[in-house]
Design a protein around this motif. Structure first.
Motif, PDB file in Angstrom:
ATOM      1  N   LEU A  51       0.822  -1.214   0.000  1.00 46.00           N
ATOM      2  CA  LEU A  51       0.000   0.000   0.000  1.00 46.00           C
ATOM      3  C   LEU A  51       0.854   1.262   0.000  1.00 46.00           C
ATOM      4  N   ALA A  52       2.076   1.167   0.460  1.00 46.39           N
ATOM      5  CA  ALA A  52       2.985   2.307   0.314  1.00 46.39           C
ATOM      6  C   ALA A  52       3.299   2.551  -1.160  1.00 46.39           C
ATOM      7  N   LEU A  53       3.331   1.464  -1.940  1.00 46.20           N
ATOM      8  CA  LEU A  53       3.600   1.568  -3.374  1.00 46.20           C
ATOM      9  C   LEU A  53       2.345   1.914  -4.167  1.00 46.20           C
ATOM     10  N   ASP A  54       1.198   1.442  -3.710  1.00 46.36           N
ATOM     11  CA  ASP A  54      -0.072   1.666  -4.406  1.00 46.36           C
ATOM     12  C   ASP A  54      -1.167   1.857  -3.356  1.00 46.36           C
ATOM     13  N   PRO A  55      -1.348   3.087  -2.877  1.00 44.86           N
ATOM     14  CA  PRO A  55      -2.248   3.329  -1.731  1.00 44.86           C
ATOM     15  C   PRO A  55      -3.702   2.973  -1.970  1.00 44.86           C
ATOM     16  N   ASN A  56      -4.137   2.893  -3.209  1.00 44.80           N
ATOM     17  CA  ASN A  56      -5.540   2.637  -3.491  1.00 44.80           C
ATOM     18  C   ASN A  56      -5.821   1.226  -3.984  1.00 44.80           C
ATOM     19  N   ARG A  57      -4.890   0.302  -3.772  1.00 41.87           N
ATOM     20  CA  ARG A  57      -5.096  -1.078  -4.227  1.00 41.87           C
ATOM     21  C   ARG A  57      -6.152  -1.739  -3.333  1.00 41.87           C
ATOM     22  N   ALA A  58      -7.347  -1.941  -3.888  1.00 44.30           N
ATOM     23  CA  ALA A  58      -8.483  -2.384  -3.086  1.00 44.30           C
ATOM     24  C   ALA A  58      -8.243  -3.742  -2.443  1.00 44.30           C
ATOM     25  N   GLU A  59      -7.696  -4.713  -3.210  1.00 47.42           N
ATOM     26  CA  GLU A  59      -7.534  -6.038  -2.627  1.00 47.42           C
ATOM     27  C   GLU A  59      -6.532  -6.032  -1.482  1.00 47.42           C
ATOM     28  N   ALA A  60      -5.506  -5.191  -1.568  1.00 53.15           N
ATOM     29  CA  ALA A  60      -4.547  -5.099  -0.467  1.00 53.15           C
ATOM     30  C   ALA A  60      -5.219  -4.543   0.778  1.00 53.15           C
ATOM     31  N   LEU A  61      -6.090  -3.570   0.603  1.00 53.05           N
ATOM     32  CA  LEU A  61      -6.823  -3.012   1.736  1.00 53.05           C
ATOM     33  C   LEU A  61      -7.745  -4.055   2.359  1.00 53.05           C
ATOM     34  N   VAL A  62      -8.391  -4.864   1.520  1.00 52.84           N
ATOM     35  CA  VAL A  62      -9.290  -5.897   2.038  1.00 52.84           C
ATOM     36  C   VAL A  62      -8.511  -6.941   2.827  1.00 52.84           C
ATOM     37  N   PHE A  63      -7.386  -7.391   2.276  1.00 52.49           N
ATOM     38  CA  PHE A  63      -6.579  -8.382   2.987  1.00 52.49           C
ATOM     39  C   PHE A  63      -6.061  -7.816   4.311  1.00 52.49           C
ATOM     40  N   ARG A  64      -5.624  -6.548   4.297  1.00 51.19           N
ATOM     41  CA  ARG A  64      -5.125  -5.967   5.550  1.00 51.19           C
ATOM     42  C   ARG A  64      -6.250  -5.819   6.559  1.00 51.19           C
ATOM     43  N   ALA A  65      -7.435  -5.487   6.090  1.00 53.15           N
ATOM     44  CA  ALA A  65      -8.586  -5.406   6.996  1.00 53.15           C
ATOM     45  C   ALA A  65      -8.848  -6.759   7.651  1.00 53.15           C
ATOM     46  N   ALA A  66      -8.810  -7.828   6.856  1.00 56.12           N
ATOM     47  CA  ALA A  66      -9.035  -9.161   7.411  1.00 56.12           C
ATOM     48  C   ALA A  66      -7.954  -9.527   8.424  1.00 56.12           C
ATOM     49  N   ALA A  67      -6.707  -9.197   8.104  1.00 56.96           N
ATOM     50  CA  ALA A  67      -5.611  -9.506   9.026  1.00 56.96           C
ATOM     51  C   ALA A  67      -5.772  -8.735  10.334  1.00 56.96           C
ATOM     52  N   ASN A  68      -6.089  -7.452  10.237  1.00 53.34           N
ATOM     53  CA  ASN A  68      -6.274  -6.668  11.463  1.00 53.34           C
ATOM     54  C   ASN A  68      -7.457  -7.170  12.282  1.00 53.34           C
ATOM     55  N   ARG A  69      -8.508  -7.610  11.597  1.00 51.33           N
ATOM     56  CA  ARG A  69      -9.653  -8.151  12.345  1.00 51.33           C
ATOM     57  C   ARG A  69      -9.244  -9.399  13.114  1.00 51.33           C
ATOM     58  N   HIS A  70      -8.442 -10.243  12.502  1.00 50.24           N
ATOM     59  CA  HIS A  70      -7.969 -11.431  13.210  1.00 50.24           C
ATOM     60  C   HIS A  70      -7.096 -11.070  14.403  1.00 50.24           C
ATOM     61  N   MET A  71      -6.505  -9.886  14.377  1.00 51.87           N
ATOM     62  CA  MET A  71      -5.704  -9.413  15.504  1.00 51.87           C
ATOM     63  C   MET A  71      -6.536  -8.562  16.469  1.00 51.87           C
ATOM     64  N   ASP A  72      -7.868  -8.610  16.302  1.00 49.77           N
ATOM     65  CA  ASP A  72      -8.802  -7.876  17.161  1.00 49.77           C
ATOM     66  C   ASP A  72      -8.634  -6.367  17.061  1.00 49.77           C
ATOM     67  N   ARG A  73      -8.208  -5.902  15.908  1.00 51.26           N
ATOM     68  CA  ARG A  73      -8.090  -4.462  15.669  1.00 51.26           C
ATOM     69  C   ARG A  73      -9.191  -4.052  14.689  1.00 51.26           C
ATOM     70  N   VAL A  74     -10.422  -4.112  15.182  1.00 54.55           N
ATOM     71  CA  VAL A  74     -11.581  -3.944  14.320  1.00 54.55           C
ATOM     72  C   VAL A  74     -11.677  -2.522  13.777  1.00 54.55           C
ATOM     73  N   ASP A  75     -11.271  -1.532  14.556  1.00 52.86           N
ATOM     74  CA  ASP A  75     -11.341  -0.150  14.067  1.00 52.86           C
ATOM     75  C   ASP A  75     -10.425   0.044  12.861  1.00 52.86           C
ATOM     76  N   LEU A  76      -9.205  -0.512  12.923  1.00 55.11           N
ATOM     77  CA  LEU A  76      -8.297  -0.429  11.783  1.00 55.11           C
ATOM     78  C   LEU A  76      -8.868  -1.179  10.587  1.00 55.11           C
ATOM     79  N   SER A  77      -9.469  -2.320  10.858  1.00 52.48           N
ATOM     80  CA  SER A  77     -10.077  -3.108   9.795  1.00 52.48           C
ATOM     81  C   SER A  77     -11.186  -2.321   9.100  1.00 52.48           C
ATOM     82  N   ALA A  78     -12.039  -1.698   9.886  1.00 52.03           N
ATOM     83  CA  ALA A  78     -13.147  -0.930   9.315  1.00 52.03           C
ATOM     84  C   ALA A  78     -12.637   0.237   8.475  1.00 52.03           C
TER      85      ALA A  78
END
Length: 277
Positions: free
Chosen positions: A183-210
């Motif tokens: 995302l530093a290379l491509d800030p608007n890459r939707a699939e990267a944002l979705v994957f990071r949201a899922a990873a953060n949710r698994h780490m109980d960081r729901v606000d970051l995920s949202a």
């Protein structure tokens, strides 16, 4: 690097159902052979490639429509001196025909032995990564993705690929590191944002995920994967109605896909209520 193989990962992405609804893992990367052949054929990229020419183009054409014929053509072409192009097409035909582990091994060996450019070899390692994931071999997929990134360290697609393998291994912090780089290379890459949201949710960081999911939907409002994930987040926050709307929309946007299957499972569990979860 432009790669049609990206559709394998996105089409198979299943951001994990809620723990409250019965967790089913971070990703579902096991499309059926029919799905692989018809919907997600990981054909070689535009240049740089391992090979070019009319035989290679003919093999790719067969690969898209008749993988058994592609395998036969590639075998005959190989015996006639088809070289790396024939070997790559034959491996991809095996993948389409439901032999992902054998395909992955051949693709990885080909990428290791090839005299082609670094970028072309990285693309073949990327195909091996996805084939290993389809075979259920996340550790082997991680190894292939790492070799690809050694050759092309700033390729956003490769970073996302490796993040998927890390998520499959429940190594969420490392997955987030790769996604941060992507995302530093491509800030608007939707699939990267979705994957990071899922990873953060698994780490109980729901606000970051949202936050990431809203960014993903701003970038791609028709992303079924983002809607699946947002539905999970909404359910976690007690918004059952909003979750249901997101999952129904995901099914509409991407019917007959693993994402739609997970959305449907979540809807069914949601309707069943707490007593059935």
């Amino acid at each position: 690097m432009q790669r049609q193989t990206r559709t394998v990962l996105l089409g198979a992405f299943a951001a994990a159902a809620l723990t409250a609804l019965g967790a089913i893992g971070w990703v579902a990367l096991t499309p059926t052979p029919a799905q692989t052949a018809e919907d997600h054929m990981p054909t070689p990229p535009q240049p740089p490639r391992l090979a070019d020419g009319p035989e290679f183009e003919r093999c790719l054409g067969l690969l898209r429509n008749d993988p058994e014929a592609a395998r036969a053509f590639a075998e005959a072409w190989g015996r006639a001196g088809g070289g790396e192009g024939a070997r790559q097409c034959q491996a991809l035909a095996l993948l389409s025909l439901g032999e992902p582990a054998l395909a992955a091994q051949r693709l990885e060996t080909l990428a290791t032995q090839s005299a082609a450019s670094s970028l072309a070899r990285a693309a073949v390692y990327a195909q091996a990564t996805q084939a290993w994931l389809m075979a259920g071999e996340a550790n082997r997929a991680y190894g292939a993705a790492t070799l690809a990134l050694t050759l092309s360290p700033e390729d956003v697609d490769l970073l996302v690929d490796r993040a998927v393998t890390l998520g499959s291994l429940s190594r969420y912090n490392e997955a987030i590191e790769d996604l941060d780089r992507a995302l530093a290379l491509d800030p608007n890459r939707a699939e990267a944002l979705v994957f990071r949201a899922a990873a953060n949710r698994h780490m109980d960081r729901v606000d970051l995920s949202a936050r990431d999911i809203e960014r993903a939907l701003q970038s791609d409002p028709a992303s079924a994967e983002a809607l699946l994930e947002r539905g999970i987040i909404r359910q976690l926050r007690g918004d059952t109605v909003g979750a249901r709307e997101d999952w129904q929309r995901a099914i509409t946007l991407s019917p007959n896909s693993p994402t739609a299957d997970l959305a449907a499972q979540n809807l069914a569990l949601n309707e069943a209520g707490p007593a059935r979860r």
